[in-house]
Scaffold this motif. Sequence first.
Motif, short mmCIF file in Angstrom:
data_model
loop_
_atom_site.label_atom_id
_atom_site.label_comp_id
_atom_site.label_asym_id
_atom_site.label_seq_id
_atom_site.Cartn_x
_atom_site.Cartn_y
_atom_site.Cartn_z
N HIS A 74 22.45 146.57 45.27
CA HIS A 74 21.67 146.15 44.08
C HIS A 74 20.89 144.90 44.46
O HIS A 74 21.44 143.81 44.54
N HIS A 76 16.75 142.98 44.04
CA HIS A 76 15.34 142.96 43.61
C HIS A 76 14.62 142.12 44.68
O HIS A 76 14.08 141.07 44.38
N LYS A 143 14.86 147.38 44.21
CA LYS A 143 14.34 147.88 42.92
C LYS A 143 12.90 147.43 42.71
O LYS A 143 12.50 146.37 43.19
N HIS A 243 21.42 148.71 34.47
CA HIS A 243 21.82 147.33 34.21
C HIS A 243 22.48 147.36 32.83
O HIS A 243 21.77 147.49 31.82
N HIS A 266 26.51 145.00 36.54
CA HIS A 266 26.77 143.76 35.77
C HIS A 266 28.08 143.90 34.98
O HIS A 266 29.11 143.42 35.41
N ASP A 318 22.42 141.27 43.97
CA ASP A 318 21.45 141.22 42.85
C ASP A 318 20.28 140.32 43.23
O ASP A 318 19.57 139.82 42.35
FE FE Z 1 19.55 143.39 38.82
#
Ligand code: FE
Length: 405
Positions: A74, A76, A143, A243, A266, A318
């Motif tokens: 996960h 970004h 992502k 999410h 999460h 994340d």
């Molecule tokens: Fe995220």
Amino acid sequence: MPVGSPAVGDFDRVWVNANLCTMADGLGVVRDGAVASKGGRIAWVGPREALPDTDAAMTDCDGAWLFPGLVDCHTHLVFGGNRAGEFQRRLAGATYEEIAREGGGILSTVRATRAADEETLVAAALPRLDGLLAEGVTTVEVKSGYGLEFEAERRMLRAARALGRARKVSVTTSFLGAHAVPPEYKGRQGEYAALVAGMIAPLAAEGLVDAVDAFCERIAFTPEETEAVFAAARAQGLPVKLHADQLSDLGGAALAARFGALSADHLEHASAEGLAAMAAAGTVAVLLPGATYFIREERHPDIAAMRAAGTRMAIATDMNPGSSPARSLLLMLNMACTLYRMTVEEALLGVTRHSAAALGMADRGALAPGLRCDLALFRVGAPEELCYWIGGNPCAGRVVAGEDA
Ligand code: FE
Ligand code: NIG
């Protein structure tokens, strides 16, 4: 072959003088072990003394610990600018949610990302990617979700694919068009969700989408809007992720389970029922301690409920500019243990077998014959040291599909 003569292995490469964490059954420790590869896959794993005779090229690991290559499931990683200024505002008292409601937060990264071309996005992401790889990551999910319009989302996904060509790493993409409502759709959120649903087919046709993700939250999309996006993903045969229940409990965990999602991520506010539904559906819980820490979320995911239900737990960075500027997966291991009280075995499964499962990748995440030969070598005295140290990088080597990386 005469009875009793040693089997001869047809291998390309062999790693010896290593202690193994195969992660195939718990930690799966094998002291003084060996791994052999053939055609980029693992052909043999076990104690050195049982290794079949071979004249394959041999790598001496000098007593270090060999793991399956780490999987950061996960991130970004691709975005323009950063939000250090917003961080300073939070230090002065503003909350993550307040900043988001004022049009900052994700939307400030959207402005910077829309203004960047593909090359700029790749150049900005590479050092972040390199930090992860240096610590033994061999597979990373990236992502979209800071474009929020077709061309900008497409550019982010193309940048993610370019990262996978620029480095020896497997990059898997998730389309996160439903990350936030762009300013031009303010007050017309449902319309935007429908637009996102419509982006999936053309982006998938270009080979840019491995999974579809959404942010189901009171500052993002409702469960109904999320379902519309998921239905469009399903129509394209694409797996979904969510999410879910990060800032409040909107029933995201159960929604993800209903759609057979690969993962729900999460989960700080997820209910025990939602977590049990995930276990029944095989949906992996991706835990993001960097985000819990960085936005000072006091509520933690309910690890006890996940243990009781048998929900598989993964851990990821994340890596993003707003809620988790975390450039170290090893640090996340320490945070998962320290903040969430996860065990060393749970944490290490969380960055190997279970994080591979969170991406639907059954061909990696453990040292076992037939799986990809993705390896990470760590100069530590025991596996628990990967969770113990804060800072410092014990990674001494990475192998991707049987080749040094
Ligand atoms: Fe995220
Ligand atoms: O995973 N939760 C939503 N998305 C990101 C945060 C993105 C941002 O703040 O830029 C997350 O925490």
